[in-house]
Design a protein around this motif. Structure first.
Motif, mmCIF file in Angstrom:
data_model
loop_
_atom_site.group_PDB
_atom_site.id
_atom_site.type_symbol
_atom_site.label_atom_id
_atom_site.label_comp_id
_atom_site.label_asym_id
_atom_site.label_seq_id
_atom_site.Cartn_x
_atom_site.Cartn_y
_atom_site.Cartn_z
ATOM 1 N N PHE A 1 7.387 7.125 16.341
ATOM 2 C CA PHE A 1 6.312 6.690 17.232
ATOM 3 C C PHE A 1 5.049 7.516 17.010
ATOM 4 N N ASN A 2 5.183 8.838 17.014
ATOM 5 C CA ASN A 2 4.007 9.702 16.899
ATOM 6 C C ASN A 2 3.417 9.702 15.498
ATOM 7 N N VAL A 3 4.253 9.597 14.477
ATOM 8 C CA VAL A 3 3.737 9.512 13.099
ATOM 9 C C VAL A 3 2.954 8.213 12.917
ATOM 10 N N THR A 4 3.512 7.122 13.411
ATOM 11 C CA THR A 4 2.827 5.827 13.303
ATOM 12 C C THR A 4 1.507 5.844 14.065
ATOM 13 N N ASN A 5 1.531 6.398 15.246
ATOM 14 C CA ASN A 5 0.316 6.483 16.052
ATOM 15 C C ASN A 5 -0.760 7.298 15.336
ATOM 16 N N ALA A 6 -0.334 8.384 14.702
ATOM 17 C CA ALA A 6 -1.283 9.226 13.963
ATOM 18 C C ALA A 6 -1.883 8.456 12.794
#
Length: 543
Positions: free
Chosen positions: A293-298
């Motif tokens: 989730f956080n990698v994609t958001n970044a």
């Protein structure tokens, strides 16, 4: 009732030990990695991608995205980092905090208490500050694992209690709406405890005991990303506009992340299930969901940082002109004392550059017989005023640093920075006093003749050269200049005596005006005092 109380005590006790372990680990990690933090943060000025990398590294080091974000807000508030750079670091912090999830899924709970015990024993016999901090780091990790084990054991009996199973089933995710509500529960819990790791740990424990399913666990994990932004939001109160923009950006980025996941929630969780099977490893499944989730958001935001920064600048207007601040020091830097100490040194070094300029102006004024209203004299007065304010701001922040639990080495560096800043401020005082004497002579139409100027410039050049040596030694941490400094100080004292004798000899022959005579002697004496303070700086460096 007794069984429920026992469960509650185990869970609350485990959570408390877990949080205490996290705090100890983060605190020790910051001390152990303090010098590395300084080098890592310097990379951030390069580009946004490196900024993301810096955010990841720092958050892994300090084990808290909240600490990283608050630190970034402090840097933005102090104008050490621009808004776009800060946004890159915040994206990295969101990724870095997912490392905690992978740490939590290690099946090492039974080793937590022995590890904490070994760390405590090592700490008792450690002879160096670094060794003690490493033992605290080990003890903190052990307490994290032990706390997780207590929470797991505390939650286990709940599976046999129908009323609790029924309560947890109310949080079951069946669609977008229920996923959103569950995510808000996760956000609320994280906002209350102000520790996303705690919410993540509880979620993993509940899921591993079968009290919540994989879909519900992911929704809570998505929500904790929103809840963790409350810390940065609170830290932005009273900050400058750019710092508020950084805090708001943290919230916007994480809320946007939740909003893009919700419409494809089923697809997203199914995709994670192909990577880590929740029926086999529910803890790994949740950790993977958090990380992806956080990698994609970044990735989504890395190319939108400039538009986001521009939007925030329109949303939050620039600050009105308030009380002028003379340094980049900010109370939010206390989250990372080593960086605050390094910035203090930079501020004192900046005054060093001003002192060199002030000495140049003094010589120019006397050499050219400039008016007492000249820009050069005004510049000397301005530098003295600035040094006063820098000294005050340095003393205020560094006094707070001394109240923190920091290594003895950093205590000594902090004290030296404060003391050297005091000496530098005194140097600007004496430069100002020379100009005041000169101005008084000009008011009375008294002129320093070439012999008096020769005496003054002989001392001036020696003092300016001495300060160059001292300031460079301070900036480069080269304390091994004592012998050279003592020689230069002695030479200046001898020059002063020679100039004083020449002055007295001329007085006996020429009988000059008293005001001119005393003014000349005052100037000579002030140069000698400048030399004394420079030698004191060297002595402070060698303490």
């Amino acid at each position: 009732m007794g069984n429920a109380l026992n469960i509650m005590l185990n869970v609350v006790g485990g959570l408390g030990i877990f949080l205490y372990g996290m705090e100890n680990m983060a605190h020790a990690m910051q001390k152990v990695a303090g010098d590395k933090l300084k080098n890592v943060i310097a990379i951030v000025t390069k580009n946004r991608f490196l900024g993301v990398l810096v955010g990841i590294i720092i958050t892994i080091l300090v084990q808290s995205s909240s600490v990283t974000t608050v630190m970034v807000i402090g840097f933005v508030n102090a104008s050490l980092m621009n808004l776009t750079q800060a946004l890159g670091v915040i994206l990295g912090a969101n990724i870095g905090t997912t490392a905690v999830g992978w740490l939590l899924i290690l099946k090492v709970g039974k080793y937590g208490l022995p590890l904490a015990g070994i760390g405590a024993i090592i700490g008792m016999f450690a002879k160096t500050e670094k060794g003690k901090e490493k033992s605290k780091l080990m003890m903190g990790i052990g307490l994290i694992f032990f706390g997780m084990e207590l929470m797991k054991n505390g939650f286990e009996p709940l599976r046999a209690m129908p009323e609790f199973v029924e309560m947890f089933q109310k949080f079951h995710v069946t669609g977008i709406g229920s996923a959103f509500l569950v995510a808000m529960v996760g956000a609320f819990l994280t906002a209350v405890v102000q520790a996303s790791a705690a919410t993540l740990g509880i979620t993993i424990m509940l899921a591993s005991q079968g009290l919540i399913d994989a879909q519900t666990g992911v929704a809570i994990v998505m929500g904790l990303n929103v809840g963790t932004t409350i810390t940065a939001f609170l830290a932005s109160f009273g900050a400058k506009a750019n710092a508020k923009r950084a805090a708001y950006a943290h919230t916007i980025i994480n809320i946007f992340g939740l909003l893009w996941v919700l419409p494809i929630y089923g697809i997203y969780t199914n995709m994670i299930g192909h990577i880590v099977d929740p029926s086999v490893n529910i803890s790994g499944f949740l950790a993977a969901a958090h990380t992806i989730f956080n990698v994609t958001n970044a990735i989504l935001f890395i190319f939108l940082l400039t538009p986001l920064a521009n939007f925030l600048k329109k949303l939050i207007p620039d600050d009105e002109v308030k009380v002028k601040k003379y340094t980049h020091l900010d109370v939010r830097m206390l989250e990372t004392p080593t960086l605050a100490i390094e910035q203090t040194k930079a501020e004192v070094g900046s005054i060093g550059e001003d002192i060199k300029l002030s000495l140049e102006m003094v010589k120019k004024v006397i050499d050219k017989n400039l008016s007492k209203n000249s820009d050069e004299i005004a510049e000397v007065f301005r530098i003295e005023e600035k040094a006063d304010m820098v000294q005050k701001e340095v003393a205020e922040l560094n006094s707070q640093i001394l109240g923190l639990d920091i290594e003895q080495h950093f205590v000594m560096v902090t004290r030296k920075n404060i003391a050297i800043c005091d000496q530098y401020e005194s140097l600007t005082d004496y430069a100002e006093r020379i100009m005041k004497v000169y101005s008084r002579l000009k008011e009375n139409d008294l002129v320093l003749n070439k012999y008096k100027k020769e005496d003054i410039f002989m001392l001036h050049d020696a003092v300016a050269d001495f300060f160059e040596l001292v300031n460079n030694a301070y900036i480069t941490n080269n304390a091994d200049i004592t012998m050279e400094a003592v020689k230069k100080s002695t030479d200046i004292t001898n020059m002063y005596r020679k100039a004083r004798k020449s002055h007295l000899d001329r007085m006996a022959r020429e009988k000059p005006k008293p005001m001119l005579s005393t003014g000349h002697m005052d100037i000579l004496n002030y140069y000698r005092r400048l030399s004394d303070h420079m030698l004191t700086v060297v002595e402070i460096m060698n303490i």
